[in-house]
Design an enzyme around this catalytic site. Structure first.
Site, short mmCIF file in Angstrom:
data_model
loop_
_atom_site.label_atom_id
_atom_site.label_comp_id
_atom_site.label_asym_id
_atom_site.label_seq_id
_atom_site.Cartn_x
_atom_site.Cartn_y
_atom_site.Cartn_z
N LYS A 1 -78.65 -66.90 -7.72
CA LYS A 1 -79.64 -66.33 -8.81
C LYS A 1 -79.12 -65.13 -9.39
O LYS A 1 -78.37 -64.51 -8.76
CB LYS A 1 -81.07 -66.27 -8.14
CG LYS A 1 -81.40 -67.43 -7.37
CD LYS A 1 -83.01 -67.45 -7.25
CE LYS A 1 -83.42 -68.63 -6.42
NZ LYS A 1 -85.14 -68.71 -6.28
N ASN B 1 -84.94 -63.88 -4.89
CA ASN B 1 -84.45 -64.02 -3.68
C ASN B 1 -83.30 -64.60 -3.15
O ASN B 1 -82.87 -65.40 -2.46
CB ASN B 1 -85.42 -65.01 -2.64
CG ASN B 1 -85.58 -66.48 -3.41
OD1 ASN B 1 -85.05 -66.77 -4.54
ND2 ASN B 1 -86.45 -67.34 -3.06
N ARG C 1 -81.14 -63.93 2.26
CA ARG C 1 -82.23 -63.36 1.74
C ARG C 1 -82.46 -61.81 2.35
O ARG C 1 -82.97 -60.91 1.52
CB ARG C 1 -83.30 -64.10 1.53
CG ARG C 1 -83.22 -65.37 0.51
CD ARG C 1 -83.99 -66.66 0.74
NE ARG C 1 -84.08 -67.55 -0.44
CZ ARG C 1 -84.57 -68.55 -0.26
NH1 ARG C 1 -84.93 -69.15 0.66
NH2 ARG C 1 -84.21 -69.64 -1.41
N HIS D 1 -80.91 -70.44 -4.08
CA HIS D 1 -81.63 -71.81 -4.17
C HIS D 1 -80.69 -72.92 -3.20
O HIS D 1 -79.61 -72.73 -3.30
CB HIS D 1 -82.26 -72.26 -5.34
CG HIS D 1 -82.64 -73.61 -5.20
ND1 HIS D 1 -83.83 -74.13 -4.99
CD2 HIS D 1 -81.93 -74.98 -5.59
CE1 HIS D 1 -84.03 -75.38 -4.98
NE2 HIS D 1 -82.90 -75.87 -5.22
N PHE E 1 -96.63 -69.48 -10.08
CA PHE E 1 -95.34 -68.57 -9.97
C PHE E 1 -94.39 -69.21 -11.08
O PHE E 1 -93.27 -68.53 -11.32
CB PHE E 1 -94.63 -68.39 -8.65
CG PHE E 1 -94.20 -69.64 -7.94
CD1 PHE E 1 -93.32 -70.26 -8.17
CD2 PHE E 1 -95.27 -69.90 -6.87
CE1 PHE E 1 -92.86 -71.23 -7.35
CE2 PHE E 1 -94.88 -71.00 -6.07
CZ PHE E 1 -93.79 -71.86 -6.47
N ARG F 1 -79.65 -73.74 3.93
CA ARG F 1 -80.97 -73.36 3.93
C ARG F 1 -81.28 -72.38 4.97
O ARG F 1 -82.04 -71.46 4.71
CB ARG F 1 -82.02 -74.55 4.10
CG ARG F 1 -82.23 -75.34 2.47
CD ARG F 1 -83.04 -76.28 2.50
NE ARG F 1 -84.54 -75.86 2.80
CZ ARG F 1 -85.40 -75.53 1.76
NH1 ARG F 1 -84.66 -75.43 0.31
NH2 ARG F 1 -86.57 -75.29 1.75
P1 CMP Z 1 -86.23 -71.73 -4.61
O1 CMP Z 1 -85.34 -72.00 -3.32
O2 CMP Z 1 -85.26 -71.49 -5.68
O3 CMP Z 1 -87.24 -72.82 -4.87
C1 CMP Z 1 -88.51 -72.53 -5.46
C2 CMP Z 1 -88.59 -71.19 -5.45
O4 CMP Z 1 -89.96 -70.68 -5.99
C3 CMP Z 1 -88.41 -70.38 -4.44
O5 CMP Z 1 -87.06 -70.34 -4.14
C4 CMP Z 1 -89.02 -69.05 -4.89
O6 CMP Z 1 -88.11 -68.34 -5.67
C5 CMP Z 1 -90.17 -69.41 -5.70
N1 CMP Z 1 -91.59 -69.16 -4.86
C6 CMP Z 1 -91.92 -70.36 -3.70
N2 CMP Z 1 -92.94 -69.91 -3.54
C7 CMP Z 1 -93.44 -68.76 -3.96
C8 CMP Z 1 -94.58 -68.18 -4.16
N3 CMP Z 1 -95.71 -68.19 -3.17
N4 CMP Z 1 -94.66 -67.08 -5.09
C9 CMP Z 1 -93.81 -66.84 -5.79
N5 CMP Z 1 -92.63 -67.85 -5.78
C10 CMP Z 1 -92.48 -68.52 -4.97
#
Ligand code: CMP
Length: 378
Positions: free
Chosen positions: A97, A201, A191, A204, A143, A171
């Protein structure tokens, strides 16, 4: 009986524009290979040692270079090979990211230390619509807007990772989605080390085989000319190629880190599998001038390389200085902190290529990011 792995392979013959099929045998005991021509039903290459093929390169979907021929491994040749080499092999998408784009070297280092390899990579800047498409499953979540806005705020790097149980390994390496929770629950995770919060974070990862296939197709589509564009600027730039030997030695992350630490801006990044004809064309200016020309061509097409656009005023001159003398032995004596002194082996396997003449910087970057990008071997 001696171990022998068998594969069904295809090679695109540029002189006849035909796809030729061979059986490829690999003998791990001495690293030798043997080829059998399936159409003409005869031996094509007698058992010969081939030092650039390693057991970890042998999985379906990968491409190996046997004496300058790039062979696509399209299937296992027998059940023994499938059981031994193919059972747990997976591929997944790792999306780095915008928050850690300058730490990409650290992340790649952690990926290699988890026994995964990077087989494709591309820096891209997503549009709002592309980011929203990618995260469509989250569109009803509160979000969603923040996530999409963040994902298109700056470039990301998409990578294909391959290895045993790649999906769960990546993961696990990422850790919990919320970086604060990651610091508590998985302090070694990516992370925990580099993340800020739950949106910023670091990365992905796909969560299932089908998601991995869909997400990889999104960034690395099988259709020519599709997929998000690269980020090359083609201005005030120079070209750097992390050579195949350095990639296979696991030096990619360290080289990227050194480049960033020296203050150079990596404005585009992509992995390429260069074939013999393109390597000859790219190195044309060295033909008859540099005695290592043929070795350089063979090295460049011996496996995947990573090409970077380095952006900045006077980039060709300053970056060339940072790469150091072409011969790593001389570099270690005269300029011990240069890339070639640190990571090179000899004049051919000298870790990186960099543009020599300032006026060629844009041309070399164009060769990869305009001409070869999007082009796929049939
Ligand atoms: P990612 O692995 O990119 O997949 C979906 C993304 O949504 C996740 O990482 C986070 O960045 C975001 N995400 C998931 N849960 C939340 C949450 N509760 N609040 C804000 N962002 C979230």
């Amino acid at each position: 009986m001696e171990d022998r792995y068998a594969f069904l392979t295809e090679w695109f013959d540029p002189s006849s524009s035909l796809l030729r099929r061979y059986q490829l045998f690999f003998y791990p005991k001495d690293g030798s290979v043997e080829m059998f021509d399936l159409k003409n039903q005869r031996r094509f290459l007698k058992r010969t040692e081939c030092d650039n093929i390693h057991q970890e390169d042998l999985f379906v979907g990968n491409r190996v270079n046997v004496f300058t021929r790039q062979l696509n491994l399209i299937d296992y040749g027998d059940q023994y090979t499938a059981n031994k080499l193919g059972s747990k092999k997976e591929r997944t998408l790792a999306l780095i990211k915008p928050d850690v784009i300058t730490k990409i070297g650290d992340v790649i280092d952690l990926i290699y230390s988890s026994n995964l390899i990077v087989t494709k990579a591309k820096m891209t800047k997503l549009t709002w619509t592309q980011a929203a498409d990618f995260y469509v499953e989250h569109q009803s979540k509160p979000f969603f807007n923040n996530l999409v806005n963040f994902m298109c705020s700056d470039p990301v790097v998409a990578m294909e990772l391959v290895g045993d149980e790649a999906i769960s390994t990546w993961r696990r390496l990422l850790g919990p989605a919320d970086s604060t929770a990651a610091r508590r629950e998985a302090p070694q995770s990516v992370r925990a080390q580099f993340g800020t919060d739950v949106i910023k974070n670091v990365g992905h990862g796909a969560d299932s085989l089908s998601a991995a296939a869909r997400e990889l197709e999104y960034f690395f589509p099988s259709t020519i000319g599709h997929g998000p564009a690269n980020t090359a600027t083609f201005t005030d730039c120079t070209c750097c190629i992390i050579k195949p030997h350095a990639i296979s030695e696991g030096l990619t992350g360290k080289i990227l880190n050194s480049i960033s630490a020296a203050g150079f801006e990596i404005s585009a990044l992509e992995m390429f599998n260069v074939d013999q004809a393109n390597a000859e064309e790219f190195y044309e200016v060295y033909k008859g001038v540099v005695k290592e020309y043929l070795g350089m061509v063979t090295e460049l097409c011996s496996g995947p390389c990573m090409v970077l656009e380095i952006h900045g005023t006077d980039a060709p001159r300053t970056f060339r200085e940072f790469c150091g003398p072409a011969d790593p032995v001389i570099a270690r004596h005269l300029r011990p902190n240069t890339l070639r002194a640190l990571y090179g082996k000899d004049k051919v396997r000298n870790a990186v290529h960099c543009t020599d003449l300032p006026e060629d910087g844009v041309l070399e970057v164009q060769y990869f990011f305009k001409i070869l990008d999007g082009w796929k071997q049939p």
